[in-house]
Design a protein around this motif. Structure first.
Motif, mmCIF file in Angstrom:
data_model
loop_
_atom_site.group_PDB
_atom_site.id
_atom_site.type_symbol
_atom_site.label_atom_id
_atom_site.label_comp_id
_atom_site.label_asym_id
_atom_site.label_seq_id
_atom_site.Cartn_x
_atom_site.Cartn_y
_atom_site.Cartn_z
ATOM 1 N N ALA A 446 -2.874 -37.139 17.293
ATOM 2 C CA ALA A 446 -2.441 -35.845 16.771
ATOM 3 C C ALA A 446 -1.276 -36.024 15.805
ATOM 4 O O ALA A 446 -0.450 -36.933 15.951
ATOM 5 N N ASP A 447 -1.224 -35.153 14.808
ATOM 6 C CA ASP A 447 -0.150 -35.189 13.812
ATOM 7 C C ASP A 447 0.786 -34.020 14.089
ATOM 8 O O ASP A 447 0.361 -32.859 14.144
ATOM 9 N N ASP A 448 2.069 -34.317 14.276
ATOM 10 C CA ASP A 448 3.046 -33.253 14.531
ATOM 11 C C ASP A 448 4.112 -33.200 13.439
ATOM 12 O O ASP A 448 5.222 -32.702 13.642
ATOM 13 N N THR A 449 3.767 -33.685 12.248
ATOM 14 C CA THR A 449 4.715 -33.739 11.136
ATOM 15 C C THR A 449 5.173 -32.341 10.721
ATOM 16 O O THR A 449 4.375 -31.398 10.687
ATOM 17 N N ASP A 450 6.433 -32.233 10.380
ATOM 18 C CA ASP A 450 6.974 -31.008 9.785
ATOM 19 C C ASP A 450 6.828 -31.133 8.270
ATOM 20 O O ASP A 450 7.610 -31.815 7.615
ATOM 21 N N TYR A 451 5.795 -30.478 7.716
ATOM 22 C CA TYR A 451 5.503 -30.644 6.295
ATOM 23 C C TYR A 451 6.375 -29.789 5.386
ATOM 24 O O TYR A 451 6.217 -29.821 4.167
ATOM 25 N N SER A 452 7.305 -29.058 5.987
ATOM 26 C CA SER A 452 8.286 -28.378 5.133
ATOM 27 C C SER A 452 9.257 -29.385 4.543
ATOM 28 O O SER A 452 9.962 -29.101 3.570
ATOM 29 N N VAL A 453 9.292 -30.582 5.131
ATOM 30 C CA VAL A 453 10.082 -31.693 4.607
ATOM 31 C C VAL A 453 9.098 -32.665 3.965
ATOM 32 O O VAL A 453 8.283 -33.290 4.654
#
Length: 583
Positions: A446-453
């Protein structure tokens, strides 16, 4: 047998009108022979067999010039203009393309694979004829589904004030790829139901002469209609009612599924190579959005199957007001998405990358200039997308990554796509586009990246050489890293950029400390692509940069792996390049 003696339109003219029906039957049989064995555009071509026979019986191609809109309906034309062996003999199936092509025959005016262009192209041919003081007939054949495209309407508008020969054949089978959408189709329905006499008439409203034929499969009536306008001195619309999929009962019944497809068993239409299905991550994400957010809506432009909204699925969301098919009108869909987002809705528009090319102005001006937080799914771009020169989309990064305010994300896996989609449809700061390549796979992580950054992801941390792989090429890059380590003992760095609308300056500066070479790989054109942004960043430093991408050309009929390999993008070639650099 008549077809065996037909090597061009002049041979058709030797027949009696009463013999044309038999020729049409033989032409349809040849067509079915090929599409059942090799696939292709099925329904559109089956529906214009009689029309095409009559067209070549009356007019004098190539002197009289015929322009096929999209070319989805040009197979019978090819059969009757010297290319029948490509439909009768399996060994010659690949002698011709699925679209009109002047390199194949003098009877083809243009290489055409996009919609709504025929009337504009025909008007250009007509004006060229006028300048040369010619006298030939100029004929545009356009399907009713293509009429919703802006270019077609613009051309019809101009044709209304043109005053010389132009024959516009509207092949009306009451179907685009899926069902038609838009108010003009209500008027077409009225015209069909009134045998062309209804007062609501789009073509007359634009100042065009108009004639209607209800049975577009009656060769004698078609000949009579065409003879009545041959040599006409003003523009005329011939509105002809046909049946999409004519001649195959299952194709006539299920017109959407039989627009195009692979080989099939003629007796029942069952596929020779059944689709094994599999996870549709795009549809799953869209469904989750619509089922959990009543203010969300999905827009599409005549390609709902690309998003997974096939017939029998989309109807529920249409009824809810959460799914809109605007017809072949991508520009309208993009601007609408911007307006919805501007007024508090969550809007997602998705279609195939080649058709997104029509939307550049709306993406730039209507959406991004206004910084409206709509989401755009750009399906099947790059080498793993469509492979015809009429449908390639090898320049999506060049088109969209440089528009201000737009964040262009490039997932390397289904998990990354899922997280990027959730980010895009919940943030309200700016428009987001997601590059959905055709070779995405699941990693199981699973990917839990914060793509606002907006940061690149380091998949492997090593030294000396950094390999930056865009999107679906990340698995290849990891395999290269494994082989390089096995060959040399050196662990190289592998980077997944995740966004291609900018560069991660912090990471790129960090690489200067213990790397001397950066290699970029992308499945689109190298000129103006992502890799060259990296090269520009390192331009005044000692870092060497080698950018791999596709050359600038209208590549066609290619296999993705072969095209990439020819440009140095393969496990073996990249491994050899990096191994050599480490010596």
């Amino acid at each position: 047998m008549y077809l065996e003696k037909i090597n061009g339109p002049s041979d058709i003219k030797k027949l009696e009108v009463s013999q044309l029906k038999t020729l049409a039957d033989e032409t349809r049989a040849a067509l079915i022979n090929k599409i059942s064995k090799a696939g292709g555009h099925q329904g559109p071509n089956l529906g214009v067999v009689e029309l095409t026979v009559a067209l070549h019986y009356v007019f004098d191609s190539p002197k009289d010039k015929i322009v096929f809109d999209v070319s989805h309906q040009c197979y019978p034309h090819k059969i009757l203009t010297g290319r029948k062996e490509a439909f009768l003999d399996d060994a010659h199936f690949h002698d011709v393309t699925g679209y009109t092509n002047p390199n194949e025959s003098e009877h083809d005016m243009f290489i055409v694979g996009h919609t709504s262009t025929s009337v504009s192209l025909a008007l250009g041919l007509a004006k060229g004829r006028d300048l040369n003081k010619g006298s030939e007939n100029i004929i545009a054949l356009i399907g009713d589904g293509s009429l919703s495209g802006g270019e077609a309407l613009e051309a019809l508008d101009y044709a209304g004030e043109y005053d010389k020969n132009l024959i516009i054949i509207v092949n009306d089978n009451d179907q685009s790829i899926a069902e038609n959408h838009g108010g003009l189709y209500k008027t077409l329905k009225k015209l069909r139901e009134s045998n062309g006499t209804a007062e609501d008439n789009l073509f007359c409203a634009m100042g065009l002469d108009y004639r209607y034929l209800d049975d577009g499969h009656d060769t004698a009536k078609l000949v009579e209609l065409f003879e009545s306008v041959k040599g006409i001195d003003h523009p005329v619309v011939l509105h002809i009612h046909t049946i999409k999929g004519k001649g195959l009962p299952y194709a006539e019944k299920d017109r959407e599924s039989w627009h195009a497809g692979g080989p099939f068993h003629v007796e029942d239409g069952s596929p020779i190579y059944p689709d094994e299905g599999g996870e549709n991550v795009v549809f799953n994400c869209l469904k989750e959005l619509l089922d959990t957010n009543e203010n969300a809506i999905v827009l599409n432009a005549a390609t709902p199957m690309g998003l997974g909204f096939v017939q029998g699925v989309r109807e529920e969301y249409v009824e809810r007001g959460q799914f809109i098919d605007v017809g072949i009108a991508e520009e309208n869909a993009v601007a609408m998405a911007g307006g919805i987002a501007r007024n508090g809705g969550t809007a997602v528009f998705g279609t195939f990358a080649p058709f997104f090319q029509r939307t550049y102005d709306q993406m730039s001006h209507d959406v991004c200039l206004n910084n409206s937080p709509a989401t755009f799914l750009i399906l099947s771009p790059g080498a793993y997308g469509m492979n015809s020169n009429t449908h390639i989309a090898l320049c999506d990064i060049q088109m969209f990554a440089h528009i201000s305010n737009l964040i262009y994300l490039a997932p390397a896996s289904n998990e990354e796509f899922t997280q990027m989609f959730r980010y895009a449809t919940t943030q309200k700061e700016h428009p987001v586009a997601i590059r959905v390549v055709g070779n995405l796979k699941s990693t199981g992580v699973a990917d839990d990246t914060d793509y606002s950054v907006l940061k690149n992801k380091i998949e492997r941390r090593g030294g000396k050489v950094a390999l930056i792989a865009v999107g679906g090429l990340v698995p290849m890059a990891l395999e290269v890293a494994d082989k390089v380590k096995a060959n040399t003992g050196v662990e190289i760095t592998v980077i997944d950029p995740r966004f291609v609308s900018g560069v991660d300056k912090e990471l790129l500066n960090e690489l200067k400390a213990d790397h001397s070479l950066v290699i970029t790989i992308e499945d689109g054109e190298v000129m103006g692509g992502y890799g060259q942004n990296i090269a520009a960043f390192y331009g005044d430093s000692e870092m060497r940069v080698h950018c791999h991408g596709i050359s600038k050309a209208f590549h066609t009929e290619f296999k993705a792996e072969e095209l990439l390999d020819a440009h140095g993008i393969s496990v073996d070639k990249l491994t050899a390049e990096i191994t050599d650099s480490l010596k």
